[in-house]
Write a protein that holds these residues in place. Structure first.
Motif, short mmCIF file in Angstrom:
data_model
loop_
_atom_site.label_atom_id
_atom_site.label_comp_id
_atom_site.label_asym_id
_atom_site.label_seq_id
_atom_site.Cartn_x
_atom_site.Cartn_y
_atom_site.Cartn_z
N LEU A 56 10.77 -2.79 1.24
CA LEU A 56 10.36 -3.12 -0.13
C LEU A 56 9.34 -2.08 -0.56
CD1 LEU A 56 10.25 -5.07 -2.59
CD2 LEU A 56 8.42 -6.27 -1.40
N VAL A 57 9.63 -1.37 -1.64
CA VAL A 57 8.78 -0.23 -2.00
C VAL A 57 8.60 -0.17 -3.52
CG1 VAL A 57 10.74 1.38 -2.06
CG2 VAL A 57 8.46 2.25 -1.57
N THR A 58 7.43 0.29 -3.96
CA THR A 58 7.12 0.44 -5.39
C THR A 58 6.82 1.91 -5.66
OG1 THR A 58 4.82 -0.15 -4.89
CG2 THR A 58 6.21 -1.91 -5.68
N PRO A 59 7.86 2.75 -5.73
CA PRO A 59 7.62 4.20 -5.77
C PRO A 59 7.02 4.71 -7.07
CG PRO A 59 9.98 3.74 -5.89
CD PRO A 59 9.28 2.42 -5.68
N HIS A 60 7.27 4.00 -8.17
CA HIS A 60 6.91 4.61 -9.46
C HIS A 60 5.41 4.51 -9.71
CE1 HIS A 60 8.25 6.58 -12.97
NE2 HIS A 60 7.84 5.66 -13.80
N HIS A 61 4.90 3.29 -9.67
CA HIS A 61 3.44 3.09 -9.72
C HIS A 61 3.16 2.11 -8.60
CE1 HIS A 61 4.46 3.55 -14.19
NE2 HIS A 61 4.03 4.72 -13.76
N GLN A 62 2.76 2.65 -7.45
CA GLN A 62 2.61 1.78 -6.28
C GLN A 62 1.69 0.61 -6.63
OE1 GLN A 62 0.25 0.86 -3.75
NE2 GLN A 62 1.87 -0.09 -2.52
N ASP A 97 6.58 -1.88 -13.58
CA ASP A 97 5.97 -1.42 -14.84
C ASP A 97 6.40 0.00 -15.17
OD1 ASP A 97 4.60 -0.23 -12.81
OD2 ASP A 97 2.64 -1.06 -13.32
N HIS A 98 7.68 0.26 -14.97
CA HIS A 98 8.22 1.60 -15.21
C HIS A 98 7.83 2.16 -16.57
CE1 HIS A 98 11.21 4.84 -14.53
NE2 HIS A 98 11.21 4.85 -15.85
N ASP A 116 -1.60 8.35 -13.54
CA ASP A 116 -0.60 8.86 -14.47
C ASP A 116 0.16 7.74 -15.18
OD1 ASP A 116 -1.22 11.42 -13.87
OD2 ASP A 116 0.57 11.84 -12.68
N GLY A 117 0.13 6.56 -14.58
CA GLY A 117 0.87 5.45 -15.18
C GLY A 117 0.40 4.15 -14.59
N GLY A 118 1.10 3.07 -14.95
CA GLY A 118 0.76 1.76 -14.41
C GLY A 118 -0.21 1.02 -15.29
N MET A 119 -0.84 0.01 -14.72
CA MET A 119 -1.66 -0.89 -15.51
C MET A 119 -3.08 -1.02 -14.96
SD MET A 119 1.38 -3.74 -15.87
CE MET A 119 0.64 -4.81 -17.10
N ALA A 120 -3.42 -0.21 -13.94
CA ALA A 120 -4.73 -0.38 -13.32
C ALA A 120 -5.24 0.91 -12.70
CB ALA A 120 -4.66 -1.46 -12.24
N ILE A 121 -6.55 1.00 -12.64
CA ILE A 121 -7.22 2.08 -11.91
C ILE A 121 -7.53 1.57 -10.51
CG2 ILE A 121 -9.40 3.36 -11.77
CD1 ILE A 121 -9.38 3.33 -14.90
#
Lengths: 510, 510
Positions: free
Chosen positions: A277-283, A315-316, A430-435
């Motif tokens: 199970l992996v979240t490659p785009h915005h881990q 959250d692509h 670069d993306g996502g919803m959090a720092i």
């Protein structure tokens, strides 16, 4: 209990009481039994009062009305009521009417009824993580949730009204078991256009969100005891779904480029891995972006070891910088990947739809699971969301919030630099919803989180996302649910909380 | 394909195509690669055309626009387009614009893409029954479904609009994992009032319908290989949910009083029974009502053998005759019973909510399963349904349809006596949504069903509900979804279909 919760509870109780009055009382008399009817009735009502089904102060039905309903004589009812008066359970008020007596305390049915179970509960089920409680009024939460205030709620309400029109309702009963066809068409268009897939709707199964997609994949493909590799920092509800299917979870370390594929390779050569199970785009939760090179390496590894990549791409749409990146399932195909996404970040809380992309032969396995989760009841929601695709609302909303979230990210970066400088180290994601920010070693992370709560700002420490329960000191600071001035205020409160921590030390030094 | 389905498909395709245009094209160029950018772009676009992501006749973005989006020079895009023209994949039209060439047939991605799987699908999952297809236009279906036309859809649309108000939306994110508190309060009031329970909302967990309730109970309590007794005639989707949990299903015979408890007793003394799934109120599909005496006997048997009764009481509210009867879980308590119900019969198709009643210790086991099915996305629907409880709409609707369905039952009885006399034997059911009628032995049941389809009337033969696949010749004739004149017409068509069957015989006799 905070005032909002108390108000909600009072409201629920009022509704309960009103509802109690509205529904007709059901009393079952048995004329075949030797006991006289009036005694049967008195026994039943006494029991109802003791069990709390009839509450103190509540009026009993008029004797004429109840007699008619029971097909008994009015005298039977009067005799039963007299019996109850004699027992002190009800009282007749002057001016008419019979009421449950106040002095009989209502049983706490939550513990009183039921009692011991007459069957074994079996081994305990895996533990799960409850969703976060609502923040106290006035508190600012840096949880990475979409901002419900930005959502075009009126358009959704209109879409619901349309879905509930008699003409459409009649058809919803026979919706496709993979999800409403119009929504599947809208999803495949959106995913083809924005994420580089070449999809027919036959590759699309509608779910209720990311976690259900993982649940379906786990239950359809993983047998108890099989190894599923996960990211060492991740989303506990997703692990819960995997565990419920009996998967043995093995954490794989992360670095600034996401999942460490070398470490996964070492694991796969030691033992049979069924899935990763992996979240490659915005881990999740670190917001790290996996490079195209590492994505291909992961796809090649999966092909070599015949495991399946469960690509969670929640959250692509929220990617703000740099080149667009293709999902693994789009670049390398579906031979070793199942793509799991959702519209949750484009929809308000309390409404959800997600999707799984996979070859039809795989999706076929999911249909039985979807039917067992009562999927037919989703058709109206799906139809309403499909309308938002159709009329372009969701596209416009996605473009709009992406722009807004990018500014909010910058605002939080600036505010953190201003108010908590030195305590945090991070790069702008670069993306996502959090720092994802590293906390200075001199700071006690948990103490900072608690001090923040007292100052009215909520944020999550890294160990909440750690499979092992422990993790290096980081904070996850979401920037999507608050506007720019709220984010600035949240950072200011974080700074004040930090000051609180430092003060005692300074005081001690003097 | 029937005209409605064809129209739907055309519409879905139009939406797909419109959607394709709306979403921005995502192209990932890699400036670090040795290949010139224009060739990279041409390769990507050619691939997109071959895979069907870009469809024949579709316009490509203007060169200026695409160049800006890619951060590349306009010459790069023009060179790439020239390359594609040279390959015959796109053509430039006079008057401007570049379009995907028509001659390139679109790949059938459903079979073309994906290809062989790179992982094992494992053993086949249990077979499942797909929901019925929509009847052809003009056909009258005697499937026992609620009549969507009677539903107060406007009230529900209003409740949705309210649930989507920003103030309420913001709170939905933090709804109770057992279901929205207001809905749970409304449900416990309704069930206390009309079904003889003494309930606190702590005994109530919201589900998405009957099948999900069974799914939760099976997954939380039944280990693979354990025996679950079922009624020999029943609801196949419920069996599917039990099988998915690994239950070994053992059918128990029925008689005119529902489940044969003596036969269950014999089974329970032979082997360890973990649970029995039973529909005592209106047996599905026979509409038989289990007597209070047999209900107590079943409860006592469960207590003695320590198994759990999964009491499925789907259409409790539709009882038209005789004394009200208490559910087993209300009369005998929750020590050996889990009560599973739904509002599906009070709500239109495409919207659903159900409930499970059990002691909190049992419901706790269900919460993890509910979270894994993405239950948080249900909060808006739950909030809307709760409002229908609160304002009395659902109560009024229940009373109203009970009255209407009772008349419809009588209308169907009269029409059957008029049009198919002699071919069916049945007694008028005291409750439920269907008549269960024995077919005369001289009639070929399946031939009658097919002839009915040609005459425009749909009805189900008994073997569709038989665990063993075979059953004595009965029909299930639902009377709730059609009005009285439609029911009369449906019976007339049944009579005509019967006439068709008899004609060849008569012709042969001459």
């Amino acid at each position: 209990m905070d005032p909002v919760a108390a108000a909600c509870r009072a409201r629920a109780e009022a509704i309960y009481n009103r509802g109690m009055r509205r529904w007709e009382l059901t009393v079952a008399l048995d004329k075949g039994r030797p006991q006289p009817l009036f005694l049967q009735l008195a026994t039943i009502l006494a029991d109802d009062i003791r069990r709390g089904r009839l509450t103190p102060g509540e009026p009993l039905p008029g004797s004429r009305e109840l007699a008619a309903r029971l097909g008994a004589s009015r005298n039977t009812v009067i005799a039963a009521y007299d019996e109850l008066v004699a027992e002190g359970l009800v009282r007749a008020r002057q001016g008419g009417g019979t009421f449950v007596a106040e002095r009989e305390a209502r049983l706490d049915v939550a513990t009183g009824s039921g009692g011991a179970l007459g069957y074994s509960l079996g081994s305990p089920s895996p533990s799960f993580v409850l969703p976060p409680r609502a923040p106290q009024a006035g508190a600012l939460s840096l949880v990475a949730e979409p901002d419900a205030r930005l959502f075009p709620a009126r358009a959704l309400a209109r879409a619901f009204r349309n879905a509930l029109s008699p003409r459409i309702l009649a058809r919803l009963a026979h919706s496709d078991p993979r999800g409403h066809p119009t929504l599947r068409a809208g999803l495949s268009a959106m995913l083809s256009r924005t994420r580089g897939f070449a999809l027919s709707p036959d590759f699309v199964l509608v779910t209720r969100g990311i976690v259900q997609g993982i649940d379906f994949a786990a239950r359809a493909l993983v047998r108890p005891g099989e190894v599923v590799a996960i990211e060492a920092l991740g989303y506990p509800p997703a692990w819960n779904a995997l565990r419920l299917a009996g998967a043995r979870l093995v954490p794989v370390p992360l670095d600034s480029g996401g999942l460490d594929v070398g470490a996964l390779e070492a694991l796969a050569s030691r033992e049979q891995v069924r899935a990763v199970l992996v979240t490659p785009h915005h881990q999740f939760p670190t917001s790290a972006v996996m490079s195209p090179a590492r994505r291909s390496r992961l796809a090649a590894l999966a092909a070599r070891h015949r495991f399946v990549i469960l690509e969670d791409d929640d959250d692509h749409e929220f990617h703000y910088e740099g080149k667009p990146l293709l999902p693994i399932a789009a670049a390398a195909g579906f031979a070793n990947a199942i793509y799991i996404g959702s519209l949750a970040n484009l929809l308000p809380p309390g409404i959800s739809a997600g999707f799984v992309l996979a070859p039809p032969a795989v999706l076929e396995r999911f249909v039985g699971l979807r039917l067992a989760s009562a999927a037919r009841g989703d058709a109206a929601v799906e139809r309403a969301i499909a309308e938002l695709f159709e009329d372009g609302e969701l596209v416009r909303h996605a473009r709009r919030v992406r722009r807004i979230y990018a500014s909010r990210r910058d605002a939080l970066v600036a505010a953190l630099e201003r108010y908590v400088q030195g305590a945090l180290r991070f790069s702008t994601p670069d993306g996502g919803m959090a720092i994802w920010a590293r906390v200075d070693e001199a700071v006690d992370v948990d103490a900072w989180v608690s001090a923040g709560e007292s100052e009215g700002v909520l944020f999550a420490p890294s160990h909440r996302f750690a499979f092992a329960g422990r993790a290096p000191p980081f904070l996850r600071l979401g920037f999507t649910s608050l506007d720019e001035s709220e984010l600035t205020e949240a950072a200011r409160r974080m700074g004040r909380a930090l000051g609180r921590l430092r003060e005692p030390k300074r005081a001690a030094r003097r």
